[in-house]
Design a protein around this motif. Sequence first.
Motif, PDB file in Angstrom:
ATOM      1  N   VAL A 211      -6.147  59.487  70.148  1.00 36.50           N
ATOM      2  CA  VAL A 211      -4.533  59.859  70.102  1.00 36.50           C
ATOM      3  C   VAL A 211      -4.315  61.251  70.884  1.00 36.50           C
ATOM      4  O   VAL A 211      -4.953  62.220  70.427  1.00 36.50           O
ATOM      5  CB  VAL A 211      -4.203  59.637  68.796  1.00 36.50           C
ATOM      6  N   ALA A 212      -3.169  61.179  71.652  1.00 46.81           N
ATOM      7  CA  ALA A 212      -2.716  62.413  72.486  1.00 46.81           C
ATOM      8  C   ALA A 212      -1.607  62.988  71.390  1.00 46.81           C
ATOM      9  O   ALA A 212      -1.349  64.105  71.619  1.00 46.81           O
ATOM     10  CB  ALA A 212      -2.773  62.097  73.841  1.00 46.81           C
ATOM     11  N   ALA A 213      -0.967  61.981  71.003  1.00 44.64           N
ATOM     12  CA  ALA A 213       0.363  62.385  70.345  1.00 44.64           C
ATOM     13  C   ALA A 213       0.859  61.538  69.579  1.00 44.64           C
ATOM     14  O   ALA A 213       0.706  60.279  69.711  1.00 44.64           O
ATOM     15  CB  ALA A 213       1.469  62.904  71.502  1.00 44.64           C
ATOM     16  N   ILE A 214       1.544  61.961  68.361  1.00 42.48           N
ATOM     17  CA  ILE A 214       2.615  61.080  67.587  1.00 42.48           C
ATOM     18  C   ILE A 214       4.021  61.698  67.942  1.00 42.48           C
ATOM     19  O   ILE A 214       4.168  62.842  67.818  1.00 42.48           O
ATOM     20  CB  ILE A 214       2.270  61.397  66.246  1.00 42.48           C
ATOM     21  N   VAL A 215       4.888  60.592  68.301  1.00 43.17           N
ATOM     22  CA  VAL A 215       6.146  61.048  68.751  1.00 43.17           C
ATOM     23  C   VAL A 215       7.312  60.718  67.794  1.00 43.17           C
ATOM     24  O   VAL A 215       7.069  59.390  67.621  1.00 43.17           O
ATOM     25  CB  VAL A 215       6.473  60.519  70.141  1.00 43.17           C
ATOM     26  N   VAL A 216       7.965  61.556  67.108  1.00 43.78           N
ATOM     27  CA  VAL A 216       9.024  61.128  66.336  1.00 43.78           C
ATOM     28  C   VAL A 216      10.158  61.818  66.387  1.00 43.78           C
ATOM     29  O   VAL A 216      10.547  62.921  66.942  1.00 43.78           O
ATOM     30  CB  VAL A 216       8.479  61.310  64.658  1.00 43.78           C
ATOM     31  N   GLU A 217      11.408  61.052  65.964  1.00 37.60           N
ATOM     32  CA  GLU A 217      12.632  61.805  65.918  1.00 37.60           C
ATOM     33  C   GLU A 217      12.745  62.450  64.577  1.00 37.60           C
ATOM     34  O   GLU A 217      12.291  61.511  63.609  1.00 37.60           O
ATOM     35  CB  GLU A 217      13.747  60.794  66.021  1.00 37.60           C
ATOM     36  N   PRO A 218      13.103  63.467  64.208  1.00 41.97           N
ATOM     37  CA  PRO A 218      13.446  64.065  62.833  1.00 41.97           C
ATOM     38  C   PRO A 218      14.478  63.257  62.130  1.00 41.97           C
ATOM     39  O   PRO A 218      14.330  63.066  60.835  1.00 41.97           O
ATOM     40  CB  PRO A 218      13.715  65.205  63.046  1.00 41.97           C
ATOM     41  N   ILE A 219      15.439  62.722  62.865  1.00 40.67           N
ATOM     42  CA  ILE A 219      16.176  61.746  62.321  1.00 40.67           C
ATOM     43  C   ILE A 219      16.436  60.600  63.303  1.00 40.67           C
ATOM     44  O   ILE A 219      16.787  61.175  64.636  1.00 40.67           O
ATOM     45  CB  ILE A 219      17.663  62.384  61.908  1.00 40.67           C
ATOM     46  N   MET A 220      16.378  59.540  62.994  1.00 40.75           N
ATOM     47  CA  MET A 220      16.465  58.424  63.866  1.00 40.75           C
ATOM     48  C   MET A 220      17.916  58.002  64.567  1.00 40.75           C
ATOM     49  O   MET A 220      18.543  57.547  63.421  1.00 40.75           O
ATOM     50  CB  MET A 220      15.604  57.137  63.597  1.00 40.75           C
ATOM     51  N   GLY A 221      18.236  58.255  65.843  1.00 44.11           N
ATOM     52  CA  GLY A 221      19.552  58.232  66.117  1.00 44.11           C
ATOM     53  C   GLY A 221      19.976  56.573  66.280  1.00 44.11           C
ATOM     54  O   GLY A 221      20.519  55.962  65.440  1.00 44.11           O
ATOM     55  N   GLU A 222      19.291  56.237  67.423  1.00 43.09           N
ATOM     56  CA  GLU A 222      19.663  54.746  67.797  1.00 43.09           C
ATOM     57  C   GLU A 222      19.141  53.774  66.637  1.00 43.09           C
ATOM     58  O   GLU A 222      19.603  52.633  66.705  1.00 43.09           O
ATOM     59  CB  GLU A 222      19.076  54.343  69.171  1.00 43.09           C
ATOM     60  N   GLY A 223      18.304  54.044  65.987  1.00 47.65           N
ATOM     61  CA  GLY A 223      17.797  53.459  64.861  1.00 47.65           C
ATOM     62  C   GLY A 223      18.580  53.192  63.673  1.00 47.65           C
ATOM     63  O   GLY A 223      18.101  52.253  62.555  1.00 47.65           O
ATOM     64  N   GLY A 224      19.577  53.925  63.677  1.00 52.51           N
ATOM     65  CA  GLY A 224      20.577  54.003  62.671  1.00 52.51           C
ATOM     66  C   GLY A 224      20.569  54.950  61.835  1.00 52.51           C
ATOM     67  O   GLY A 224      21.157  54.937  60.505  1.00 52.51           O
ATOM     68  N   ILE A 225      20.806  56.137  62.175  1.00 52.04           N
ATOM     69  CA  ILE A 225      20.822  57.274  61.599  1.00 52.04           C
ATOM     70  C   ILE A 225      19.860  57.268  60.052  1.00 52.04           C
ATOM     71  O   ILE A 225      20.266  57.323  59.008  1.00 52.04           O
ATOM     72  CB  ILE A 225      22.188  57.671  61.227  1.00 52.04           C
ATOM     73  N   VAL A 226      18.552  57.135  60.726  1.00 57.84           N
ATOM     74  CA  VAL A 226      17.542  56.905  59.531  1.00 57.84           C
ATOM     75  C   VAL A 226      17.059  58.369  59.209  1.00 57.84           C
ATOM     76  O   VAL A 226      16.611  59.051  60.116  1.00 57.84           O
ATOM     77  CB  VAL A 226      16.339  56.059  59.823  1.00 57.84           C
ATOM     78  N   VAL A 227      17.230  58.880  58.096  1.00 58.99           N
ATOM     79  CA  VAL A 227      16.739  60.208  57.568  1.00 58.99           C
ATOM     80  C   VAL A 227      15.339  60.288  56.650  1.00 58.99           C
ATOM     81  O   VAL A 227      15.532  59.414  55.599  1.00 58.99           O
ATOM     82  CB  VAL A 227      17.701  60.788  56.630  1.00 58.99           C
ATOM     83  N   PRO A 228      14.471  60.513  57.156  1.00 59.27           N
ATOM     84  CA  PRO A 228      12.964  60.455  56.462  1.00 59.27           C
ATOM     85  C   PRO A 228      13.095  61.372  55.213  1.00 59.27           C
ATOM     86  O   PRO A 228      13.961  62.380  55.030  1.00 59.27           O
ATOM     87  CB  PRO A 228      12.068  61.101  57.461  1.00 59.27           C
ATOM     88  N   PRO A 229      12.349  61.101  54.128  1.00 54.29           N
ATOM     89  CA  PRO A 229      12.269  61.822  52.756  1.00 54.29           C
ATOM     90  C   PRO A 229      11.610  63.222  53.221  1.00 54.29           C
ATOM     91  O   PRO A 229      10.966  63.343  54.311  1.00 54.29           O
ATOM     92  CB  PRO A 229      11.538  60.936  51.967  1.00 54.29           C
ATOM     93  N   ALA A 230      11.970  64.175  52.314  1.00 55.02           N
ATOM     94  CA  ALA A 230      11.483  65.399  52.342  1.00 55.02           C
ATOM     95  C   ALA A 230       9.979  65.071  52.240  1.00 55.02           C
ATOM     96  O   ALA A 230       9.517  64.195  51.659  1.00 55.02           O
ATOM     97  CB  ALA A 230      11.975  66.379  51.276  1.00 55.02           C
ATOM     98  N   GLY A 231       9.192  66.108  53.189  1.00 57.71           N
ATOM     99  CA  GLY A 231       7.791  66.200  53.043  1.00 57.71           C
ATOM    100  C   GLY A 231       7.124  65.099  54.109  1.00 57.71           C
ATOM    101  O   GLY A 231       5.875  65.143  54.620  1.00 57.71           O
TER     102      GLY A 231
END
Length: 444
Positions: A211-231
């Motif tokens: 694995v070279a990279a894990i690519v993530v959005e800190p809040i998912m925009g097009e996915g529906g404004i999905v906010v990950p939990p703290a941590g």
Amino acid sequence: MSRKNRSEVANEEVEDRYEEYLMPIWKSLNVPIERASGCVLEDFEGNEYLDVFSGISVTNVGHGNDAVVEAAKNQLDELVHSCSYVHPHQQAGRLAERLAEVTPGDLKKSFFCNSGTEAVEGAVKLARKYTGSKEVIALEMGFHGRTLGSLALTGNHSYKHEMGPTMNDATHAPAPYRYRSEYRDLSDEEFAERTAATIEHVIGTHTSDDVAAIVVEPIMGEGGIVVPPAGWLEQVQEIAHDHDALLVVDEVQTGYGRTGKLFASEHADVTPDILTQAKGIANGLPLGAFTASERVADAFESGDHLSTFGGNPVACAASLATIDELQNGIVDDAASKGTWLSERLAELESEFGVVGDTRGRGLMHGVELVDPAETGPRGVAAAPDAELAASVAKTLRERGIIMGVGGYYKNVMRFQPPLTISRNQLERTVSALREALREESTDE
């Protein structure tokens, strides 16, 4: 001919030319735009619309911001283009220095391109060069662009259609989407641990551990404004580093004040290994960037990457002015307005059965609309109602408010206005949304 008649012809001409001469992919909100100022759009008939979408989260310091426009105009008189990677110019150097100052942690060196898609692809290329590995992990429901490389990372088949296969070495892990998760009743800490652990599982079952990279959005925009939990983001970075991979944080939508901090990753105890940017970076002028620590960035050698228009002097000048404007109180205002907005939108959950969930941070919020009479995917929440969302958006548009609709199921109303939006304008928007929902409920 009266102004109205002239304008009606102009409106018609704009749409006719789109139909006749543009490839059939444009997505109309049925509002041809002649001009814009602040948070207000005006069509060719002189009708005004409150913009709560800001060109998909782009004009963060407001349409036609005086300081940004002046900076761009002044640069036009001096130098329009030189190819930043052939002939050094002042604005690219100044902006790169400024990004080193304002991005998190030890991020220092930037590469300039033209869009978020290019920034993501460049970041993956850099991660592969630095690590010597090839595989990339992204999230289901995530969005990172529509070119073949970035599309491979985008976790939604509706964007792909007949485009596959794309990049072969990409795979996806479940998104931290609490509302429709079987783990929705866990505490934030437990939910973060459980969803982060799925990435480890994906590495073990779907990759060769190269694995070279894990690519993530800190809040998912097009996915529906999905906010990950703290941590959660911290744990994802730990997993990446345990596998000698880099964490690439895609801040194309969340960056430049959108969430109440200059970058959304600042809400977590994380310095991304590579941070991608675009959209709000230059308030509407085409510019993208990816920024890395000196250690990572120096993996690129001469000839490894290039962009003819990346780092355009006019766009860089606009970006410098945009950052000045953001740091002059706009980001702080977005945080306080976002707290107010979150509370007002949460009230809709108890008022309307069709509002399944509200979530967000700063001036990036989503309202998920559902059919409470039907059970949705996985049987843990009401069925998504895309038809209702489209109808509500149409009603708002007819009343002079432009609001985006998104989400994996196309059922999420998206609040992503210019950060300069006033409290009165936000109140008008929430009131109009409440009234539209009330009418839809009455119609049923």
